[in-house]
Design an enzyme around this catalytic site. Structure first.
Site, short mmCIF file in Angstrom:
data_model
loop_
_atom_site.label_atom_id
_atom_site.label_comp_id
_atom_site.label_asym_id
_atom_site.label_seq_id
_atom_site.Cartn_x
_atom_site.Cartn_y
_atom_site.Cartn_z
N VAL A 238 1.04 -1.34 0.03
CA VAL A 238 -0.40 0.24 0.06
C VAL A 238 0.71 1.12 0.01
CG1 VAL A 238 -2.05 -1.02 1.24
CG2 VAL A 238 -0.43 -0.11 2.71
N HIS B 59 -3.91 -4.16 -2.82
CA HIS B 59 -4.63 -4.12 -1.97
C HIS B 59 -4.51 -2.70 -1.56
CE1 HIS B 59 -2.93 -8.72 -0.39
NE2 HIS B 59 -4.26 -8.34 -1.20
N ALA C 162 15.65 -8.29 -2.50
CA ALA C 162 16.24 -7.79 -3.69
C ALA C 162 16.61 -6.74 -4.24
CB ALA C 162 14.25 -7.50 -3.33
P1 OAD Z 1 4.56 -10.88 4.43
O1 OAD Z 1 4.83 -9.93 5.51
O2 OAD Z 1 3.20 -11.77 4.38
O3 OAD Z 1 6.34 -11.19 3.95
C1 OAD Z 1 7.37 -11.10 2.97
C2 OAD Z 1 8.16 -11.32 2.93
O4 OAD Z 1 9.57 -10.83 2.09
C3 OAD Z 1 8.89 -13.12 3.74
O5 OAD Z 1 8.21 -13.95 2.58
C4 OAD Z 1 9.98 -12.49 3.21
O6 OAD Z 1 10.81 -13.69 3.69
C5 OAD Z 1 10.27 -11.58 2.18
N1 OAD Z 1 11.03 -10.32 3.00
C6 OAD Z 1 12.29 -9.91 3.53
N2 OAD Z 1 12.68 -8.64 3.26
C7 OAD Z 1 13.55 -9.08 1.64
C8 OAD Z 1 14.20 -8.78 1.02
N3 OAD Z 1 14.99 -7.62 1.76
N4 OAD Z 1 13.55 -8.81 -0.32
C9 OAD Z 1 13.18 -9.75 -0.67
N5 OAD Z 1 12.24 -10.25 0.05
C10 OAD Z 1 12.27 -10.02 1.27
O7 OAD Z 1 3.71 -9.68 3.31
P2 OAD Z 1 3.12 -9.85 2.03
O8 OAD Z 1 3.21 -11.08 1.47
O9 OAD Z 1 3.10 -9.01 0.88
O10 OAD Z 1 -2.26 -7.39 3.23
O11 OAD Z 1 1.79 -9.94 2.42
C11 OAD Z 1 0.65 -9.87 1.81
C12 OAD Z 1 -0.79 -8.96 2.86
O12 OAD Z 1 -0.64 -9.87 4.50
C13 OAD Z 1 -0.07 -7.64 2.53
O13 OAD Z 1 -0.53 -6.96 1.57
C14 OAD Z 1 -0.93 -7.06 3.30
C15 OAD Z 1 -0.63 -7.98 4.53
O14 OAD Z 1 -2.20 -8.71 5.93
C16 OAD Z 1 -2.39 -6.15 3.52
O15 OAD Z 1 -2.30 -4.91 3.60
C17 OAD Z 1 -4.38 -6.15 3.50
#
Ligand code: OAD
Length: 280
Positions: A116, A131, A264
């Site tokens: 977001v 989202h 990333a």
């Molecule tokens: P998550 O917090 O679930 O996952 C973040 C991912 O990023 C994890 O798998 C980490 O291993 C990875 N990660 C961390 N640091 C990183 C880096 N430097 N480079 C690459 N990867 C890295 O976040 P989302 O999958 O985005 O919803 O979560 C999905 C949704 O759940 C969000 O959009 C939010 C949340 O509830 C809403 O706000 C509606």
């Protein structure tokens, strides 16, 4: 830049770049991990993730807002404060550069994000937000969008626009006072998709079409736990796309062909540099 990566990762990046230049249509899904190196906490990383410190049921559902609108509004104002001085990192910049390059060659490169924040846009990318938007508000009752006016002097302004925060530097305070719709009087809420709510129809259609019609689908910085976004990789796979994942940690995504297991901000600049080299 490649020098910062391990020798195994360098080889994987080179192979991935070779694969990518042989394909036409690329679809990219980003999640909170891509903004982690900008200093924005993810949701599910242990200890630092927002959902390891707060309960989503108390803060990110319609029921939570109906029960305690003040608590939910305050939490999002706090998040706005947290994000207001954050800027794109090398991963955002690399994607923007790649998208621009692909556009010049008439190759579709669609970026879809679950985030977001607006760091992709700040870096210069065109992005579909699944989202919602942290910097936008809407009425919880009539749905009217409350955005546009930039009133940097009024901390009580209905718009919690990022620019208004930046204009008054880091000292800007996001007022926690609840606001009411100028049209119907309902409470103003952030224009963010909460658990149990549908995704914006147009954004989802764009995402689904891009996933169904791509040659390569790249999942970056997402835990692949939240549907329907997590299902986009499966849609792409069913349509014979190659699936690439960029994430330092394993995920439950079972359709991945290539994993680049690193941050990333390290991998994407190296990958995009390789692609540019191969194309020039
Ligand atoms: P998550 O917090 O679930 O996952 C973040 C991912 O990023 C994890 O798998 C980490 O291993 C990875 N990660 C961390 N640091 C990183 C880096 N430097 N480079 C690459 N990867 C890295 O976040 P989302 O999958 O985005 O919803 O979560 C999905 C949704 O759940 C969000 O959009 C939010 C949340 O509830 C809403 O706000 C509606």
């Amino acid at each position: 830049m490649l020098a910062e990566l391990s020798s195994e990762l360098i080889v994987e990046v080179q192979h991935t770049a070779n694969l990518l230049v042989s394909k036409q249509r690329i679809c990219i899904l980003t999640g909170a991990g891509i903004s982690a190196e900008s200093g924005i906490p993810t949701f599910r990383d242990k200890q630092t993730g927002l959902w390891s410190q707060y309960r989503a049921e108390d803060l990110a559902t319609c029921a939570a807002f109906a029960r305690d609108p003040q608590l939910v509004w305050s939490w999002y104002q706090w998040r706005r404060q947290l994000v207001s001085d954050k800027t794109p990192n090398p991963a955002h910049h690399a994607l923007a550069q790649w998208q621009q390059h692909a556009g010049l060659k008439n190759q579709p490169l669609t970026i879809i994000t679950q985030n977001v924040d607006d760091l992709h846009e700040q870096a210069g990318s065109t992005v579909t937000h699944l989202h919602g938007h942290l910097w936008r508000n809407r009425c919880s009752q009539c749905g009217m969008l409350h955005n546009g006016a930039n009133n940097k002097n009024s901390s009580n302004s209905i718009t919690s626009n990022r620019n208004s925060a930046n204009n008054s530097a880091t000292a800007h305070h996001y007022n926690e006072e609840l606001l009411n719709c100028t049209d119907c009087g309902g409470y103003i809420r952030p224009d963010i998709v909460w658990f149990g709510e549908s995704l914006p129809i147009e954004a989802w259609q764009t995402a689904e079409n891009a996933a169904a019609n791509c040659d390569v689908f790249i999942s970056i910085g997402t835990s692949s736990l939240v549907y329907p976004a997590a299902g986009l990789a499966q849609i792409a796979k069913q349509n014979d796309a190659k699936i690439i994942e960029i994430n330092p940690n394993p995920t439950p995504n079972t359709v991945v062909d290539v994993t680049l297991a690193a941050n990333a901000g390290m991998v994407l600049p190296a990958l995009v540099k390789q692609i540019s080299g191969l194309l020039s």
